[in-house]
Design an enzyme around this catalytic site. Structure first.
Site, PDB file in Angstrom:
ATOM      1  N   ASN A  59     -84.999  16.053  13.494  1.00 15.65           N
ATOM      2  CA  ASN A  59     -83.752  16.311  14.242  1.00 15.65           C
ATOM      3  C   ASN A  59     -82.534  16.586  13.345  1.00 15.65           C
ATOM      4  O   ASN A  59     -81.495  17.035  13.820  1.00 15.65           O
ATOM      5  CB  ASN A  59     -83.425  15.160  15.209  1.00 15.65           C
ATOM      6  CG  ASN A  59     -84.300  15.141  16.446  1.00 15.65           C
ATOM      7  OD1 ASN A  59     -84.538  14.103  17.050  1.00 15.65           O
ATOM      8  ND2 ASN A  59     -84.793  16.298  16.850  1.00 15.65           N
TER       9      ASN A  59
ATOM     10  N   ASP B  40     -87.333  13.477  26.187  1.00 19.20           N
ATOM     11  CA  ASP B  40     -87.055  14.887  25.895  1.00 19.20           C
ATOM     12  C   ASP B  40     -86.361  15.567  27.076  1.00 19.20           C
ATOM     13  O   ASP B  40     -86.588  15.197  28.228  1.00 19.20           O
ATOM     14  CB  ASP B  40     -88.386  15.590  25.585  1.00 19.20           C
ATOM     15  CG  ASP B  40     -88.197  16.886  24.835  1.00 19.20           C
ATOM     16  OD1 ASP B  40     -87.053  17.178  24.423  1.00 19.20           O
ATOM     17  OD2 ASP B  40     -89.178  17.622  24.671  1.00 19.20           O
TER      18      ASP B  40
END
Ligand code: FPP
Length: 251
Positions: A77, A29
């Site tokens: 996503n 991330d």
């Protein structure tokens, strides 16, 4: 101190030993923030992140990591801009083509988990190709999660078990944890021992929900494009100091 371990945990082997079965899973991330901090497009952060991933894979034997699973694209996503989604999909294809020779030489077995059905057929063909090309490798097992969600994987596994029961191949009462495990995308892989998340967020984000039941978690503030094998080494050293009890007691 000696402790009882359930069957699924297998042998505990020191990281770094030849027989290591250490499985580290990573939520990579912070690519977007890393790029934003430099006023660069987000995709530049993802490209840098892919380089970091390549470096980590190469360092796995020295780090004693036999299984490395990375979260590259979640089922959530898709809500990003079309530009970013397409950029990521094209990055995955390029990664496979560029890395193929190197990973074959380094003895890496590459696999993908997640639902492939909505992906571009050319990308799916690349997944099939690299999986077949590296199927005999055993030095490092790299698993890349793309269009992956833990709940989605459990749902698909449940459907698959239900189909086997409906077909009369399996009795409902004979369904065990091992049955579910065998129907997951990760069938054949050991459970992760350690899940690392970068960028300072301390959420699980739908990653390996079934498999990480007994995993240790480490959250580091480092943004993924700044993550190095040395940082992983520090995390592993600290992990080696922790005692895992698997719900039991130390004896
Ligand atoms: C999360 O950061 C990262 C991603 C959604 C993409 C990760 C993909 C790679 C590193 C490429 C790896 C490729 C292969 C084939 C191994 P973010 O964009 O959510 O960052 P932010 O939270 O700072 O916005």
């Amino acid at each position: 101190m000696k402790m009882e371990q359930p069957e699924h945990c297998g042998e505990e082997v020191m990281p770094g030993s030849e027989a290591s079965r250490l499985h580290v899973a990573v939520i990579m991330d912070g690519n977007g923030r890393w790029a934003k901090n430099r006023n660069w497009p987000r995709i530049v952060g993802h490209r840098k992140g892919a380089e970091r991933c390549r470096e980590l894979v190469a360092a796995c034997p020295d780090l004693g990591i036999r299984y490395l699973t990375v979260y590259a694209f979640s089922t959530e996503n898709w809500s990003r801009t079309t530009e970013e989604v397409l950029g990521l999909m094209s990055l995955f294809g390029r990664y496979i083509k560029r890395e193929a020779a190197r990973i074959k030489k380094e003895g890496v077995r590459m696999r993908f988990i997640g639902d492939r059905t909505p992906l571009d057929p050319k990308l799916r063909a690349l997944f099939d190709w690299i999986e077949a090309e590296t199927a005999e490798n055993d030095r490092v097992h790299l698993t890349v999660a793309i269009n992956y969600g833990g709940r989605d994987e459990i749902r698909r596994a449940a459907q698959s078990v239900a189909r086997a029961v409906a077909a009369g191949e399996l009795a409902a009462d004979a369904v065990t944890n091992a049955t579910i495990t065998a129907h997951m995308d990760t069938a054949g892989l050991p459970d992760p021992d350690l899940v690392v998340r970068t960028s300072g967020e301390s959420r699980v984000s739908n990653f390996l929900l079934w498999q990480a039941a007994y995993a240790e978690y480490v959250f580091t503030p480092v943004l993924w494009p700044d993550f190095t094998p040395e940082i992983m080494k520090t995390i592993l050293d600290a992990y080696g100091q922790r005692e895992r009890r698997f719900g039991g007691v130390l004896t």
